[in-house]
Design an enzyme around this catalytic site. Structure first.
Site, PDB file in Angstrom:
ATOM      1  CB  SER A  18      -0.944   0.004   1.205  1.00 34.54           C
ATOM      2  OG  SER A  18      -0.218  -0.078   2.419  1.00 34.54           O
TER       3      SER A  18
ATOM      4  CE  LYS B 240      15.470  -8.874   7.542  1.00 36.02           C
ATOM      5  NZ  LYS B 240      14.991  -7.995   8.630  1.00 36.02           N
TER       6      LYS B 240
END
Length: 443
Positions: free
Chosen positions: A31, A219
Site C-alpha cells: 500500500s 538476511k
C-alpha cells in the site's frame, strides 16, 4: 545456419516510453509503494526518463476495503496480471516462499524485471531466481529484503565491488533489538519486553521468526552471498534466538562492559593451511559498549562492514516498517525502470568465488559463561584444567557469592567453536558445577 543467441545488451524501450508496473500484494508495504508511486509520479518520470504506469495490483481478497485504490486496478489473478503484455516490471511484496517463488519465476521467464522485498524467498532460492533473470536478460532487485531502507545490498553489489570484504556483522531485526534494548534500559524481563513490542506493533502475534533468529538468518544468507561471492542459503546459517536471554544476563553483560545484541555475522574464515571458507551465523552476542553497534537502540538496524581497503564502515537506519521498506522497493523500481527505458541491466548475482561454507564448529569465537559452582577450595583449578585440556585460555574470571554456592563468570580467549561447545558440555557433567546459567558469544 547459425543458432540465434540472446543479446547480452538490452537496447531499451527508448526515452519517454512508459513502463508498466504490476504490484503483487497490498499489505503494509504494498500500500505504501502504491501511494508513493502515485504521489511522486512526476519526479519518478524525470529520474527514469519515462513514466511509471500502474497496470494492476494483485490481492488475495477483492472484498476487502482498500481506501484510495482504484477498484479497476485490483485483481485476484496474479498470474494473469504478470503475463499481460503491458507489464514490464513486477513488484512482489506478498511474503512467504512457495507461492511468491512461483509468481516471481513466471515473471522473470516472461521477460519481466522483478523487484522483491522478500528475504525468505531470496535466501532460499537466490540461485534459481538469478538463473531465470540471466536467461531472460532482465533485472532482479531485492534491496528491501535486508534492513529495509538501509542501502546495504547496493553497497555490496556496487559501492564495494572493487574491495575484498572480510566481515559483515549487523543488527538486522528490529523486533529483537527493541526487546533487548528494553531489557537493557528498563530492567524488564524478556516476557515483559516482548509484550511491549507486541503492543507497539514491533512483534507479530506469532513472534517466532523474529525472536528465534529465523528472519535475521535469511538476511545473513543474503549478506554472505553478496559479500563473499559465494552461494549461501538459509540452511547454511547457524541460528540461535533471544528467548533464553534473562535480565540476569543483561546485568552480567552490563557489569562486564557489554550490551547484548542479536547479531548476524558473516565472515571469511582461513584455516591453518590457508584455505578460505565462509561462515554465517545469527546469535545473541556480547558487544563492547564502545563498539558502534552497541549504541543502536529501539527497533533500528545497523550493518557493520570490515573491508580490506575501505576499512570499517557502518550503515544505520530504520530497518523495518511500511514506509522505509517501500523506500527501498521504489529505489529498486526506479533502477529497473531506467534500464527498461534506456537499456542495460543492473549488476546481477556473482558467485565466482564459490567458497565452501565452513562448518560452524571450525569458526573461531569467544564465550562468556555464567555458572553456579561449589564454593570450595580447588574448584577454580578444576575448571581451569577442563578449559586447558581443550587448548582454551581464560581472559577473565569473576566470582560472586550466590547463597551456598558461588557464581562464576568466565570470559575465554578466542578458540574453535567446537572446542568451546565441548568444554561447556563437559562442565555441565561435573559435580563442582551446579548449573550453567548462560553461554553467550562475544563479538
Amino acid at each position: 545456419m547459425t543458432e540465434n543467441k540472446q543479446p547480452t545488451y538490452n537496447p531499451g524501450k527508448g526515452a519517454g516510453e512508459p513502463v508498466g508496473v504490476a504490484i503483487l500484494g497490498h499489505g503494509t508495504v504494498g500500500s505504501e509503494v502504491l501511494r508513493l508511486m502515485e504521489e511522486n509520479s512526476d519526479a519518478f518520470a524525470h529520474r527514469i526518463g519515462g513514466t511509471l504506469e500502474i497496470k494492476g495490483v494483485a490481492v488475495s481478497d477483492l472484498g476487502k476495503p482498500r481506501e484510495g485504490v482504484d477498484p479497476a486496478l485490483l485483481t485476484d489473478d496474479a498470474m494473469a496480471l504478470i503475463n499481460r503484455d503491458d507489464v514490464d516490471i513486477v513488484v512482489e511484496v506478498i511474503g512467504g516462499i512457495d507461492y511468491p517463488r512461483e509468481l516471481v519465476l513466471a515473471a522473470l521467464r516472461a521477460g519481466k524485471s522483478v523487484v522483491t522485498a522478500n528475504k525468505a524467498l531470496v535466501a532460499a532460492h537466490a540461485d534459481e531466481l538469478a538463473a531465470a533473470a540471466d536467461a531472460a536478460n532482465v533485472d532482479l532487485y531485492f534491496e528491501a529484503a535486508v534492513a529495509a531502507a538501509i542501502p546495504v545490498v547496493g553497497m555490496l553489489r556496487r559501492s564495494l565491488a572493487g574491495d575484498n570484504i572480510l566481515r559483515i556483522s549487523g543488527i538486522v531485526n528490529g523486533t529483537t533489538n527493541f526487546i533487548l534494548d528494553a531489557m537493557e534500559s528498563t530492567g524488564a524481563t524478556y516476557d515483559d519486553a516482548l509484550a511491549e513490542a507486541t503492543r507497539l506493533g514491533y512483534a507479530e502475534a506469532d513472534p517466532t521468526a523474529d525472536v528465534e533468529g529465523h528472519d535475521a538468518a535469511s538476511k545473513a544468507a543474503i549478506l554472505a552471498s553478496l559479500g563473499f561471492h559465494t552461494r549461501v542459503k538459509f540452511d547454511d546459517v547457524h541460528c540461535e534466538g533471544i528467548s533464553s536471554i534473562t535480565a540476569e544476563d543483561i546485568q552480567a553483560a552490563r557489569d562486564a562492559g557489554y550490551v547484548i545484541k542479536l547479531l548476524a555475522i558473516c565472515e571469511r574464515v582461513t584455516d591453518e593451511q590457508g584455505n578460505e571458507s565462509v561462515a554465517a551465523s545469527v546469535h545473541p552476542t556480547l558487544v563492547p559498549k564502545e563498539h558502534p553497534l552497541a549504541s543502536v537502540n529501539e527497533s533500528y538496524n545497523a550493518i557493520f562492514v570490515e573491508a580490506e581497503a575501505a576499512g570499517r564502515l557502518m550503515f544505520y537506519g530504520n530497518g523495518a516498517g511500511g514506509a522505509p521498506t517501500a523506500s527501498a522497493v521504489l529505489g529498486d523500481l526506479v533502477g529497473a525502470a531506467r534500464n527498461k527505458v534506456h537499456g542495460g541491466r543492473a549488476p546481477g548475482e556473482n558467485t565466482y568465488a564459490n567458497l565452501p561454507v565452513a562448518d560452524f564448529g571450525d569458526v573461531t569465537t569467544r564465550y562468556h559463561i555464567d555458572m553456579e559452582v561449589e564454593d570450595r577450595t580447588g574448584v577454580l583449578a578444576e575448571l581451569a584444567a577442563i578449559f586447558a585440556a581443550r587448548g582454551i585460555s581464560l581472559k577473565t574470571i569473576r566470582q560472586e557469592e550466590s547463597g551456598d554456592n558461588a557464581r562464576l563468570i568466565v570470559v575465554t580467549h578466542s578458540a574453535r567453536e567446537s572446542n568451546l561447545a565441548a568444554t561447556v558440555e563437559e562442565l555441565q557433567k561435573i559435580s563442582a558445577v551446579k548449573a550453567v546459567n548462560s553461554v553467550i558469544r562475544l563479538i
